[in-house]
Design a protein around this motif. Structure first.
Motif, PDB file in Angstrom:
ATOM      1  N   PHE A 103      40.480  17.573  15.296  1.00 20.12           N
ATOM      2  CA  PHE A 103      40.077  17.146  13.951  1.00 20.12           C
ATOM      3  C   PHE A 103      38.632  16.670  13.986  1.00 20.12           C
ATOM      4  O   PHE A 103      38.204  16.032  14.948  1.00 20.12           O
ATOM      5  CB  PHE A 103      40.957  15.997  13.437  1.00 20.12           C
ATOM      6  CG  PHE A 103      42.369  16.400  13.128  1.00 20.12           C
ATOM      7  CD1 PHE A 103      42.630  17.547  12.415  1.00 20.12           C
ATOM      8  CD2 PHE A 103      43.432  15.616  13.541  1.00 20.12           C
ATOM      9  CE1 PHE A 103      43.926  17.920  12.113  1.00 20.12           C
ATOM     10  CE2 PHE A 103      44.734  15.975  13.249  1.00 20.12           C
ATOM     11  CZ  PHE A 103      44.982  17.143  12.527  1.00 20.12           C
ATOM     12  N   ASP A 107      37.614  17.170   8.226  1.00 15.95           N
ATOM     13  CA  ASP A 107      39.032  17.296   7.906  1.00 15.95           C
ATOM     14  C   ASP A 107      39.627  16.038   7.273  1.00 15.95           C
ATOM     15  O   ASP A 107      40.800  16.042   6.882  1.00 15.95           O
ATOM     16  CB  ASP A 107      39.818  17.639   9.184  1.00 15.95           C
ATOM     17  CG  ASP A 107      39.354  18.934   9.813  1.00 15.95           C
ATOM     18  OD1 ASP A 107      39.287  19.950   9.103  1.00 15.95           O
ATOM     19  OD2 ASP A 107      39.041  18.930  11.025  1.00 15.95           O
ATOM     20  N   TYR A 148      44.249  13.317   7.953  1.00 14.75           N
ATOM     21  CA  TYR A 148      43.461  14.524   8.208  1.00 14.75           C
ATOM     22  C   TYR A 148      44.212  15.728   7.652  1.00 14.75           C
ATOM     23  O   TYR A 148      45.408  15.914   7.934  1.00 14.75           O
ATOM     24  CB  TYR A 148      43.209  14.702   9.709  1.00 14.75           C
ATOM     25  CG  TYR A 148      42.302  13.638  10.289  1.00 14.75           C
ATOM     26  CD1 TYR A 148      40.930  13.865  10.427  1.00 14.75           C
ATOM     27  CD2 TYR A 148      42.808  12.404  10.677  1.00 14.75           C
ATOM     28  CE1 TYR A 148      40.097  12.878  10.948  1.00 14.75           C
ATOM     29  CE2 TYR A 148      41.977  11.426  11.199  1.00 14.75           C
ATOM     30  CZ  TYR A 148      40.627  11.671  11.326  1.00 14.75           C
ATOM     31  OH  TYR A 148      39.797  10.692  11.838  1.00 14.75           O
ATOM     32  N   VAL A 150      45.323  19.541   7.321  1.00 11.08           N
ATOM     33  CA  VAL A 150      45.520  20.676   8.222  1.00 11.08           C
ATOM     34  C   VAL A 150      46.397  21.710   7.522  1.00 11.08           C
ATOM     35  O   VAL A 150      47.332  21.351   6.792  1.00 11.08           O
ATOM     36  CB  VAL A 150      46.165  20.218   9.554  1.00 11.08           C
ATOM     37  CG1 VAL A 150      47.472  19.492   9.309  1.00 11.08           C
ATOM     38  CG2 VAL A 150      46.371  21.399  10.496  1.00 11.08           C
ATOM     39  N   THR A 184      48.883  23.234   3.093  1.00  4.97           N
ATOM     40  CA  THR A 184      47.989  22.178   3.572  1.00  4.97           C
ATOM     41  C   THR A 184      48.703  20.839   3.481  1.00  4.97           C
ATOM     42  O   THR A 184      49.141  20.431   2.404  1.00  4.97           O
ATOM     43  CB  THR A 184      46.693  22.128   2.754  1.00  4.97           C
ATOM     44  OG1 THR A 184      46.009  23.385   2.898  1.00  4.97           O
ATOM     45  CG2 THR A 184      45.787  21.012   3.250  1.00  4.97           C
ATOM     46  N   SER A 186      48.696  16.595   5.141  1.00  2.26           N
ATOM     47  CA  SER A 186      47.798  15.577   5.686  1.00  2.26           C
ATOM     48  C   SER A 186      48.548  14.778   6.742  1.00  2.26           C
ATOM     49  O   SER A 186      49.607  14.190   6.464  1.00  2.26           O
ATOM     50  CB  SER A 186      47.280  14.660   4.573  1.00  2.26           C
ATOM     51  OG  SER A 186      46.415  15.376   3.719  1.00  2.26           O
ATOM     52  N   THR A 215      42.517  23.759  11.547  1.00  2.03           N
ATOM     53  CA  THR A 215      41.580  22.723  11.116  1.00  2.03           C
ATOM     54  C   THR A 215      40.181  23.342  11.070  1.00  2.03           C
ATOM     55  O   THR A 215      40.007  24.535  11.333  1.00  2.03           O
ATOM     56  CB  THR A 215      41.600  21.525  12.074  1.00  2.03           C
ATOM     57  OG1 THR A 215      41.000  21.920  13.315  1.00  2.03           O
ATOM     58  CG2 THR A 215      43.024  21.046  12.324  1.00  2.03           C
ATOM     59  N   SER A 216      39.183  22.521  10.783  1.00  2.00           N
ATOM     60  CA  SER A 216      37.822  23.030  10.747  1.00  2.00           C
ATOM     61  C   SER A 216      37.341  23.470  12.126  1.00  2.00           C
ATOM     62  O   SER A 216      36.371  24.215  12.258  1.00  2.00           O
ATOM     63  CB  SER A 216      36.879  21.959  10.194  1.00  2.00           C
ATOM     64  OG  SER A 216      36.881  20.817  11.028  1.00  2.00           O
TER      65      SER A 216
END
Length: 238
Positions: A103, A107, A148, A150, A184, A186, A215-216
């Motif tokens: 993360f 995120d 976060y 995801v 999505t 969290s 994730t990013s």
């Protein structure tokens, strides 16, 4: 002889000889009565404009059809076969359970973090968290919980896999159906607590539960889980 008798009578000549003899109009001849036609485009010009407009319309339809084929028809098809023959299946078989999902600050779900803290302070139900423990509620009140975002999805075939995520300090997220499009969610990280969640395989279609977490920083692959099987997903917060 009287000269006056020899002079032509001009006035009589004018009366007896008309300047112009009237024209006799034949039946059906209206050339003299009809006004001149206005200056309008010829039939050939009008036909040419009509043909040009139709050609532009046909060209526009063809261009739209070609663009649609490239956008939709040329896109890769969604895999619908058995899990163990899916292109990503081997990635789950080879997945290292110690590899964390990463993360980054990109995120962080600020809206969810603030909403959970506000609900905890009011004593309300926490949004997105089932059965939170008193310890989790207290951490949320103090602002020690950061969520976060995801995307969790089925990386193989969309065959009905369902999972639940368990929070180490107490609480659950789910059940979450795994689809190709994904959902999505969290995931909370609590200060002073292990940064991880536990995946519980609630339902399997065929070939085992195959979860991907995006994730990013990239995609994390679970192992191939049977119904009732569990796996810890370590989290690395950067």
């Amino acid at each position: 002889m009287d000269p006056e008798r020899l002079r032509p009578d001009r006035e009589d000549a004018k009366m007896q000889r008309p300047d112009r003899e009237p024209r006799m109009q034949r039946p059906g001849d209206d050339s003299r009565e009809s006004p001149p036609a206005p200056n309008t485009p010829s039939g050939g010009q009008a036909s040419s404009k009509s043909s040009g407009g139709m050609l532009l319309k046909i060209l526009a339809v063809v261009l739209l059809a070609v663009a649609g084929w490239f956008y939709f028809g040329n896109s890769p098809a969604v895999y619908t076969g058995p899990d163990d023959l899916a292109p990503n299946y081997q990635k789950h078989k080879d997945a290292n359970p110690n590899t964390p999902a990463v993360f980054s600050p990109k995120d962080i779900d600020h809206a969810k973090t603030d909403a959970v803290k506000a609900a905890a302070l009011r004593g309300d139900v926490l949004p997105g968290i089932l059965d939170p423990s008193p310890a989790f509620m207290e951490a949320a009140k103090k602002g020690e919980v950061t969520f976060y975002a995801v995307r969790v999805y089925d990386t193989c075939a969309e065959d009905g896999d369902v999972v639940t995520l368990q929070i180490p300090i107490g609480g659950r997220i789910g059940p979450v159906p795994l689809t190709i499009a994904g959902t999505t969610i969290s995931i909370p990280v609590v200060s002073g607590q292990p940064a991880q969640v536990t995946i519980v395989a609630d339902k399997d279609g065929v070939g085992g539960v195959t979860l991907g977490a995006q994730t990013s920083a990239g995609i994390w692959y679970s192992g191939v889980l049977p119904v009732g099987g569990t796996q810890t997903m370590p989290l690395s917060v950067q």
